[in-house]
Design a protein around this motif. Sequence first.
Motif, PDB file in Angstrom:
ATOM      1  N   GLY A  11       0.776  -1.232   0.000  1.00  0.00           N
ATOM      2  CA  GLY A  11       0.000   0.000   0.000  1.00  0.00           C
ATOM      3  C   GLY A  11       0.810   1.287   0.000  1.00  0.00           C
ATOM      4  O   GLY A  11       1.104   1.847  -1.058  1.00  0.00           O
ATOM      5  N   VAL A  12       1.188   1.746   1.185  1.00  0.00           N
ATOM      6  CA  VAL A  12       1.786   3.080   1.290  1.00  0.00           C
ATOM      7  C   VAL A  12       3.191   3.126   0.673  1.00  0.00           C
ATOM      8  O   VAL A  12       3.477   3.980  -0.168  1.00  0.00           O
ATOM      9  CB  VAL A  12       1.811   3.537   2.768  1.00  0.00           C
ATOM     10  CG1 VAL A  12       2.544   4.857   2.893  1.00  0.00           C
ATOM     11  CG2 VAL A  12       0.384   3.665   3.286  1.00  0.00           C
ATOM     12  N   SER A  15       2.793   2.564  -3.029  1.00  0.00           N
ATOM     13  CA  SER A  15       2.276   3.676  -3.836  1.00  0.00           C
ATOM     14  C   SER A  15       3.325   4.763  -4.011  1.00  0.00           C
ATOM     15  O   SER A  15       3.450   5.333  -5.096  1.00  0.00           O
ATOM     16  CB  SER A  15       0.971   4.225  -3.257  1.00  0.00           C
ATOM     17  OG  SER A  15       1.134   4.648  -1.944  1.00  0.00           O
ATOM     18  N   PRO A  57      -7.522  -2.107   0.819  1.00  0.00           N
ATOM     19  CA  PRO A  57      -6.686  -0.973   1.237  1.00  0.00           C
ATOM     20  C   PRO A  57      -5.449  -0.733   0.368  1.00  0.00           C
ATOM     21  O   PRO A  57      -5.128   0.421   0.058  1.00  0.00           O
ATOM     22  CB  PRO A  57      -6.289  -1.339   2.671  1.00  0.00           C
ATOM     23  CG  PRO A  57      -7.399  -2.224   3.141  1.00  0.00           C
ATOM     24  CD  PRO A  57      -7.789  -3.030   1.935  1.00  0.00           C
ATOM     25  N   ASP A  58      -4.754  -1.796  -0.026  1.00  0.00           N
ATOM     26  CA  ASP A  58      -3.525  -1.567  -0.799  1.00  0.00           C
ATOM     27  C   ASP A  58      -3.863  -1.139  -2.229  1.00  0.00           C
ATOM     28  O   ASP A  58      -3.205  -0.258  -2.796  1.00  0.00           O
ATOM     29  CB  ASP A  58      -2.624  -2.810  -0.787  1.00  0.00           C
ATOM     30  CG  ASP A  58      -1.955  -3.008   0.573  1.00  0.00           C
ATOM     31  OD1 ASP A  58      -2.240  -2.222   1.503  1.00  0.00           O
ATOM     32  OD2 ASP A  58      -1.143  -3.946   0.716  1.00  0.00           O
ATOM     33  N   ASP A  60      -6.492   0.560  -3.053  1.00  0.00           N
ATOM     34  CA  ASP A  60      -6.940   1.950  -2.991  1.00  0.00           C
ATOM     35  C   ASP A  60      -5.788   2.913  -2.724  1.00  0.00           C
ATOM     36  O   ASP A  60      -5.777   4.025  -3.253  1.00  0.00           O
ATOM     37  CB  ASP A  60      -8.041   2.110  -1.936  1.00  0.00           C
ATOM     38  CG  ASP A  60      -9.344   1.455  -2.387  1.00  0.00           C
ATOM     39  OD1 ASP A  60      -9.463   1.133  -3.585  1.00  0.00           O
ATOM     40  OD2 ASP A  60     -10.237   1.261  -1.546  1.00  0.00           O
ATOM     41  N   SER A  61      -4.811   2.502  -1.913  1.00  0.00           N
ATOM     42  CA  SER A  61      -3.652   3.380  -1.690  1.00  0.00           C
ATOM     43  C   SER A  61      -2.978   3.704  -3.016  1.00  0.00           C
ATOM     44  O   SER A  61      -2.602   4.852  -3.274  1.00  0.00           O
ATOM     45  CB  SER A  61      -2.621   2.711  -0.773  1.00  0.00           C
ATOM     46  OG  SER A  61      -3.124   2.643   0.539  1.00  0.00           O
ATOM     47  N   TYR A  64      -5.507   5.807  -5.371  1.00  0.00           N
ATOM     48  CA  TYR A  64      -5.616   7.206  -4.924  1.00  0.00           C
ATOM     49  C   TYR A  64      -4.312   7.973  -5.185  1.00  0.00           C
ATOM     50  O   TYR A  64      -4.345   9.130  -5.600  1.00  0.00           O
ATOM     51  CB  TYR A  64      -5.955   7.276  -3.429  1.00  0.00           C
ATOM     52  CG  TYR A  64      -7.326   6.751  -3.045  1.00  0.00           C
ATOM     53  CD1 TYR A  64      -8.348   6.614  -3.977  1.00  0.00           C
ATOM     54  CD2 TYR A  64      -7.606   6.407  -1.722  1.00  0.00           C
ATOM     55  CE1 TYR A  64      -9.609   6.142  -3.610  1.00  0.00           C
ATOM     56  CE2 TYR A  64      -8.856   5.938  -1.338  1.00  0.00           C
ATOM     57  CZ  TYR A  64      -9.851   5.799  -2.284  1.00  0.00           C
ATOM     58  OH  TYR A  64     -11.089   5.328  -1.904  1.00  0.00           O
ATOM     59  N   ASN A  70      -5.033  11.233  -3.086  1.00  0.00           N
ATOM     60  CA  ASN A  70      -4.731  10.652  -1.770  1.00  0.00           C
ATOM     61  C   ASN A  70      -4.416  11.740  -0.747  1.00  0.00           C
ATOM     62  O   ASN A  70      -4.023  12.852  -1.102  1.00  0.00           O
ATOM     63  CB  ASN A  70      -3.543   9.687  -1.885  1.00  0.00           C
ATOM     64  CG  ASN A  70      -2.304  10.356  -2.447  1.00  0.00           C
ATOM     65  OD1 ASN A  70      -2.385  11.117  -3.405  1.00  0.00           O
ATOM     66  ND2 ASN A  70      -1.160  10.090  -1.849  1.00  0.00           N
ATOM     67  N   TRP A  76      -2.899   7.894   4.268  1.00  0.00           N
ATOM     68  CA  TRP A  76      -3.849   6.917   3.729  1.00  0.00           C
ATOM     69  C   TRP A  76      -5.176   7.617   3.456  1.00  0.00           C
ATOM     70  O   TRP A  76      -5.427   8.713   3.968  1.00  0.00           O
ATOM     71  CB  TRP A  76      -4.055   5.739   4.687  1.00  0.00           C
ATOM     72  CG  TRP A  76      -4.423   6.120   6.077  1.00  0.00           C
ATOM     73  CD1 TRP A  76      -3.565   6.414   7.100  1.00  0.00           C
ATOM     74  CD2 TRP A  76      -5.752   6.303   6.596  1.00  0.00           C
ATOM     75  NE1 TRP A  76      -4.270   6.760   8.229  1.00  0.00           N
ATOM     76  CE2 TRP A  76      -5.621   6.699   7.952  1.00  0.00           C
ATOM     77  CE3 TRP A  76      -7.027   6.162   6.078  1.00  0.00           C
ATOM     78  CZ2 TRP A  76      -6.718   6.958   8.783  1.00  0.00           C
ATOM     79  CZ3 TRP A  76      -8.129   6.422   6.902  1.00  0.00           C
ATOM     80  CH2 TRP A  76      -7.962   6.808   8.240  1.00  0.00           C
ATOM     81  N   ASP A 105     -14.037   7.732   0.752  1.00  0.00           N
ATOM     82  CA  ASP A 105     -13.497   6.375   0.681  1.00  0.00           C
ATOM     83  C   ASP A 105     -14.654   5.365   0.610  1.00  0.00           C
ATOM     84  O   ASP A 105     -14.625   4.421  -0.184  1.00  0.00           O
ATOM     85  CB  ASP A 105     -12.652   6.151   1.940  1.00  0.00           C
ATOM     86  CG  ASP A 105     -11.589   5.087   1.750  1.00  0.00           C
ATOM     87  OD1 ASP A 105     -11.219   4.802   0.599  1.00  0.00           O
ATOM     88  OD2 ASP A 105     -11.131   4.547   2.766  1.00  0.00           O
TER      89      ASP A 105
END
Length: 329
Positions: A11-12, A15, A57-58, A60-61, A64, A70, A76, A105
């Motif tokens: 994810g974070v 991204s 979640p990953d 969407d991270s 976005y 984002n 997040w 979200d």
Amino acid sequence: MLPRVVVLAGGVGGSKFSLGVRAALTRRADAEAAASAITIVVNTGDDLWLSGVRLQPDVDSIVYALAGVNDTERGWGRAGDSERVNHELQEWGAGWPWFTLGDLDLGTHLARTGWLRDGLTPTEVIGRMEQRWPLGARLLPMTDAEVDTVVTVSDAGAERPLHFQEWWTRYRASLTPVRFENPGIAAAAPAPGVLDAIAGADVVLIAPSNPVVSIGPILAVPGIRDALRAAPGTVVGVSPIIGGRIVRGMADVCLAAIGVETSSAAVAGHYGARTADGLLDAWVMAEEDAAAAGDVDRLGIRSVVAPLWMRDTGASAALVEAALGAAGR
Ligand code: GDP
Ligand code: CA
């Protein structure tokens, strides 16, 4: 000609790294050429059902971040989000009180759930999202199967299973993990396009994501590990550890649970050399860890020392250039 690049990402960290990949290739050519050269394969082991909607979640991270919507300060979710619906859910006692869902979200989760109910696959759902937000890269889930991560923890001497998100968000990884599992993953297939992308890549980049709960599930999808081992391109990993410490998050707890020390060389050893049943041809590690470069080389993995802090997209792009350089690209 741009190199064809596949990125394995969480994810974070995933991204931030993906933004760097897109920026680096766009700078070498143009946005259109970059978009057709990049495939990002994202972890879906973080996914969950909550209050009747499917969260990824990953995915969407990355969506976005690539769409530029984002929240860069919080790290997040959507920029400028509000929590009216979340408040209402709490009043109903619905969902998880420790898991905040932003209003914007939730719009994403409702749209996704509707499309899934209509019969679209998760791969096709991402395709629908790209109609609104061109991402400048192809984004694929690791699999279309539901393989949410279960963490078995040791709690007051007894073992009990928790959904990954409960362990991570509610307990902040404070309950000692005994093992991580993705029920059903042995029967899961890579999402359409994943194996072909790996086989057609000039370079496969393993993002500096959590090796256990972000990259681990991707590698556990049957066929992906073998595809990487057989890939004609060069496989380059980027260290999520800088100066013997994780940058943010609780990856050290995850590494300890699988018996891997929190050091750049140990994570390289965990992925292993392609010449010795592992995955890596090269490993990009921080200047702060340069003293361990020889240890990585001795594993049969070419070490490359570069600045690893992804403080902005320019820094991430420079890191990606170092990783592409490690692959001779
Ligand atoms: P998550 O799915 O949101 O937990 O994110 P990822 O798994 O993609 O990434 C989390 C990992 O990214 C953490 O373990 C960090 O060590 C790593 N990370 C975060 N920021 C940076 C950075 O600036 N540089 C590097 N090298 N690693 C980072
Ligand atoms: Ca994640």
